[in-house]
Scaffold this active site. Sequence first.
Site, PDB file in Angstrom:
ATOM      1  N   SER A   1       7.581  -6.726   0.398  1.00  0.00           N
ATOM      2  CA  SER A   1       6.175  -6.894   0.031  1.00  0.00           C
ATOM      3  C   SER A   1       5.274  -6.308   1.111  1.00  0.00           C
ATOM      4  O   SER A   1       5.630  -6.305   2.278  1.00  0.00           O
ATOM      5  CB  SER A   1       5.834  -8.366  -0.158  1.00  0.00           C
ATOM      6  OG  SER A   1       4.452  -8.482  -0.440  1.00  0.00           O
TER       7      SER A   1
ATOM      8  N   HIS B   1       6.974 -14.614  -5.491  1.00  0.00           N
ATOM      9  CA  HIS B   1       5.879 -14.210  -4.578  1.00  0.00           C
ATOM     10  C   HIS B   1       4.824 -13.443  -5.382  1.00  0.00           C
ATOM     11  O   HIS B   1       3.628 -13.687  -5.268  1.00  0.00           O
ATOM     12  CB  HIS B   1       6.448 -13.342  -3.446  1.00  0.00           C
ATOM     13  CG  HIS B   1       5.428 -12.496  -2.737  1.00  0.00           C
ATOM     14  ND1 HIS B   1       4.883 -11.352  -3.291  1.00  0.00           N
ATOM     15  CD2 HIS B   1       4.839 -12.632  -1.530  1.00  0.00           C
ATOM     16  CE1 HIS B   1       4.002 -10.833  -2.460  1.00  0.00           C
ATOM     17  NE2 HIS B   1       3.962 -11.579  -1.372  1.00  0.00           N
ATOM     18  N   ASN B   2       5.278 -12.527  -6.210  1.00  0.00           N
ATOM     19  CA  ASN B   2       4.326 -11.745  -7.004  1.00  0.00           C
ATOM     20  C   ASN B   2       3.612 -12.611  -8.039  1.00  0.00           C
ATOM     21  O   ASN B   2       2.428 -12.410  -8.304  1.00  0.00           O
ATOM     22  CB  ASN B   2       5.042 -10.584  -7.709  1.00  0.00           C
ATOM     23  CG  ASN B   2       5.362  -9.454  -6.751  1.00  0.00           C
ATOM     24  OD1 ASN B   2       5.411  -9.654  -5.541  1.00  0.00           O
ATOM     25  ND2 ASN B   2       5.601  -8.268  -7.277  1.00  0.00           N
TER      26      ASN B   2
ATOM     27  N   LYS C   1      11.049 -12.597  -4.177  1.00  0.00           N
ATOM     28  CA  LYS C   1       9.977 -11.588  -4.283  1.00  0.00           C
ATOM     29  C   LYS C   1       9.249 -11.722  -5.625  1.00  0.00           C
ATOM     30  O   LYS C   1       8.026 -11.605  -5.696  1.00  0.00           O
ATOM     31  CB  LYS C   1      10.567 -10.177  -4.116  1.00  0.00           C
ATOM     32  CG  LYS C   1       9.583  -9.038  -4.396  1.00  0.00           C
ATOM     33  CD  LYS C   1       8.469  -8.950  -3.359  1.00  0.00           C
ATOM     34  CE  LYS C   1       7.226  -8.213  -3.783  1.00  0.00           C
ATOM     35  NZ  LYS C   1       7.290  -6.846  -4.163  1.00  0.00           N
TER      36      LYS C   1
ATOM     37  N   GLU D   1       1.009 -14.346  -6.296  1.00  0.00           N
ATOM     38  CA  GLU D   1      -0.037 -13.348  -6.015  1.00  0.00           C
ATOM     39  C   GLU D   1      -0.954 -13.171  -7.245  1.00  0.00           C
ATOM     40  O   GLU D   1      -2.176 -13.111  -7.112  1.00  0.00           O
ATOM     41  CB  GLU D   1       0.666 -12.041  -5.654  1.00  0.00           C
ATOM     42  CG  GLU D   1      -0.219 -10.864  -5.338  1.00  0.00           C
ATOM     43  CD  GLU D   1       0.639  -9.600  -5.121  1.00  0.00           C
ATOM     44  OE1 GLU D   1       1.607  -9.639  -4.333  1.00  0.00           O
ATOM     45  OE2 GLU D   1       0.349  -8.586  -5.777  1.00  0.00           O
TER      46      GLU D   1
HETATM   47  P1  NDP Z   1       7.346   5.673  -6.494  1.00  0.00           P
HETATM   48  O1  NDP Z   1       7.048   5.862  -7.939  1.00  0.00           O
HETATM   49  O2  NDP Z   1       6.408   6.205  -5.485  1.00  0.00           O
HETATM   50  O3  NDP Z   1       8.790   6.243  -6.172  1.00  0.00           O
HETATM   51  C1  NDP Z   1       9.872   6.025  -7.031  1.00  0.00           C
HETATM   52  C2  NDP Z   1      11.074   6.698  -6.439  1.00  0.00           C
HETATM   53  O4  NDP Z   1      12.184   6.490  -7.320  1.00  0.00           O
HETATM   54  C3  NDP Z   1      10.906   8.200  -6.280  1.00  0.00           C
HETATM   55  O5  NDP Z   1      11.558   8.598  -5.113  1.00  0.00           O
HETATM   56  C4  NDP Z   1      11.603   8.725  -7.526  1.00  0.00           C
HETATM   57  O6  NDP Z   1      12.020  10.050  -7.386  1.00  0.00           O
HETATM   58  C5  NDP Z   1      12.768   7.780  -7.582  1.00  0.00           C
HETATM   59  N1  NDP Z   1      13.444   7.761  -8.870  1.00  0.00           N
HETATM   60  C6  NDP Z   1      12.905   7.497 -10.075  1.00  0.00           C
HETATM   61  N2  NDP Z   1      13.860   7.581 -11.032  1.00  0.00           N
HETATM   62  C7  NDP Z   1      15.012   7.903 -10.398  1.00  0.00           C
HETATM   63  C8  NDP Z   1      16.347   8.118 -10.842  1.00  0.00           C
HETATM   64  N3  NDP Z   1      16.693   8.003 -12.112  1.00  0.00           N
HETATM   65  N4  NDP Z   1      17.273   8.438  -9.917  1.00  0.00           N
HETATM   66  C9  NDP Z   1      16.957   8.547  -8.619  1.00  0.00           C
HETATM   67  N5  NDP Z   1      15.702   8.331  -8.136  1.00  0.00           N
HETATM   68  C10 NDP Z   1      14.751   8.013  -9.025  1.00  0.00           C
HETATM   69  O7  NDP Z   1       7.551   4.090  -6.320  1.00  0.00           O
HETATM   70  P2  NDP Z   1       7.383   3.180  -5.050  1.00  0.00           P
HETATM   71  O8  NDP Z   1       7.853   3.856  -3.827  1.00  0.00           O
HETATM   72  O9  NDP Z   1       6.031   2.588  -5.086  1.00  0.00           O
HETATM   73  O10 NDP Z   1       8.386   1.990  -5.437  1.00  0.00           O
HETATM   74  C11 NDP Z   1       9.790   2.067  -5.273  1.00  0.00           C
HETATM   75  C12 NDP Z   1      10.337   0.690  -5.581  1.00  0.00           C
HETATM   76  O11 NDP Z   1       9.747  -0.257  -4.673  1.00  0.00           O
HETATM   77  C13 NDP Z   1      10.007   0.189  -6.984  1.00  0.00           C
HETATM   78  O12 NDP Z   1      11.050  -0.619  -7.459  1.00  0.00           O
HETATM   79  C14 NDP Z   1       8.783  -0.665  -6.751  1.00  0.00           C
HETATM   80  O13 NDP Z   1       8.611  -1.657  -7.744  1.00  0.00           O
HETATM   81  C15 NDP Z   1       9.106  -1.281  -5.402  1.00  0.00           C
HETATM   82  N6  NDP Z   1       7.968  -1.744  -4.637  1.00  0.00           N
HETATM   83  C16 NDP Z   1       6.783  -1.061  -4.648  1.00  0.00           C
HETATM   84  C17 NDP Z   1       5.706  -1.541  -3.908  1.00  0.00           C
HETATM   85  C18 NDP Z   1       4.398  -0.805  -3.897  1.00  0.00           C
HETATM   86  O14 NDP Z   1       3.411  -1.387  -3.438  1.00  0.00           O
HETATM   87  N7  NDP Z   1       4.338   0.445  -4.356  1.00  0.00           N
HETATM   88  C19 NDP Z   1       5.820  -2.761  -3.092  1.00  0.00           C
HETATM   89  C20 NDP Z   1       7.145  -3.338  -3.096  1.00  0.00           C
HETATM   90  C21 NDP Z   1       8.152  -2.844  -3.856  1.00  0.00           C
HETATM   91  P3  NDP Z   1      11.217  11.221  -8.180  1.00  0.00           P
HETATM   92  O15 NDP Z   1       9.777  10.997  -7.896  1.00  0.00           O
HETATM   93  O16 NDP Z   1      11.760  12.458  -7.598  1.00  0.00           O
HETATM   94  O17 NDP Z   1      11.519  11.021  -9.615  1.00  0.00           O
END
Ligand code: NDP
Length: 479
Positions: free
Chosen positions: A127, A184-185, A181, A188
């Site tokens: 988080s 937590h959400n 988590k 939130e």
């Molecule tokens: P993004 O959308 O920025 O990134 C997602 C990532 O997953 C990218 O690297 C994408 O690659 C990759 N991806 C998607 N599909 C596939 C696949 N089939 N195989 C391999 N890689 C894949 O998301 P976030 O970084 O924001 O979030 C990542 C995780 O963390 C999620 O589960 C989210 O819920 C969680 N999270 C997010 C928070 C936030 O505030 N953003 C906070 C806490 C947790 P590509 O773009 O190349 O497809």
Amino acid sequence: MKNTIGVYGLGVMGSNLARNMARNGERVAVYNYTRDLTDAFVSRYAADRIDPHYDLESFVHSLKKPRKILLMVSAGAAVDSVVESLLPLLDSGDVIMDGGNSDFRDSNRRYQALRKRGIHFISVGVSGGEEGALNGPALMPSGDWEAYRQVAPILEKIAARVAGKPCCSYIGPEGSGHYVKMIHNGIEYADMQLIAEAYQFLRERVGLSLGELAEVFRSWNETELKSYLIEITADILSKTDQDTGKPMADVILDKAGQKGTGKWSSQEALNLGVPSTIITEAVFARFLSALKEERVRAEKHLSGPAPSEATWDKEYWIDRVKEALFMGKICAYAQGFYQYKVASESYGWSLNLGEIALIFRGGCIIRADFLNRIYQAFREDGALPNLLLAPYFREKANQYQSSLRQVILKGVEGGLPLPCFSSALSYYDGYRSSRSAANLIQAQRDYFGAHGFERIDRDGLFHAHWLEPDNVTRSVKLK
Ligand code: NDP
């Protein structure tokens, strides 16, 4: 030299977590399944101790054994497909961590499946959003304790710290970290909706300007309400839109989005049979907000109370709303922590509720001074049935319940929806009543469905002969 950790997924969170790890002395291999994000990452953040890879095999082979890989990819099918692609490249004893917002049931399943293959699976609730990932998130890791010990030095190093303690501790077995988590959400969601109701009441009923409101929230942040969400609310309310010159809050469309973790918390509350009503109202409030076009139409056809000319004592009502908000917050956290307690018992997780409150103190969105009180409450009584019964919260609830009532009454009188305030008060009044109306429900269930009822004066399950013409009803013991 081999890399000490691998980060798979270079989206918003993965790239910042990788940078955080490198800054904290780890040698970090990074990989993304499409090239573009890796290219973007390399061009923006090329740094010492970060080793980008375009090939999965070379990414895995660059890691020191036992390998430690953090997945930061979209939750759901992507996690399964990434795990499948990694498996042929891993050795027994390697550790995969999933830092996404995965459904805890998926995490339980992955944990069991990987265990059979000799791979450790750690669910890490993360988080703090983008900024937290870079500068210190709150982390909720779960899985095998021994495997956790291997990754703990890295996780504890990158986590936020409060009073010298990392906001990261071992949660429990299987996917319990993702469970923690998720709730937590949910909390939130409730916290945000309560704040939104306080804002709407003060703006629309009491007539405060946005400038006055920003000041009110700023001053509340010096009190027991002190928290990240109150702080950012004050900031949001002070901003002006560059394009129109209007207050930023007023150019934002009033349709709330969501990614599902609040809904999961509520679904899980229903599965467990626990009354997490405030979280659920907050989820429903977002659904209702999303019906913007219908609401615009309905406003023309459906009437409410006549506008009132009443004058308001601003100072008096600001204080009432502050207390109502704190009271709502107490009830929301009481519900969330009760859900942890029941989940812990149902799934055999032995969650340490006080430790969970400590993790939330830094890095995460619900960080607040208030969490020290929750920690203290569970430290003083590990078997505490409900936070409302802890001395501090009991005293506050007794003091503030009247303000919550007053605000709801005035809100209802003016036709203002206050779903979470109202839900908090109903929960509070329901919880503190030794006698509910469920006797009538039991009678109705027995009348139409012969479901039986318990009596207050003897043991056993009874059925009454409701249809006998006489008004004197016999009950017979079923069990
Ligand atoms: P993004 O959308 O920025 O990134 C997602 C990532 O997953 C990218 O690297 C994408 O690659 C990759 N991806 C998607 N599909 C596939 C696949 N089939 N195989 C391999 N890689 C894949 O998301 P976030 O970084 O924001 O979030 C990542 C995780 O963390 C999620 O589960 C989210 O819920 C969680 N999270 C997010 C928070 C936030 O505030 N953003 C906070 C806490 C947790 P590509 O773009 O190349 O497809």
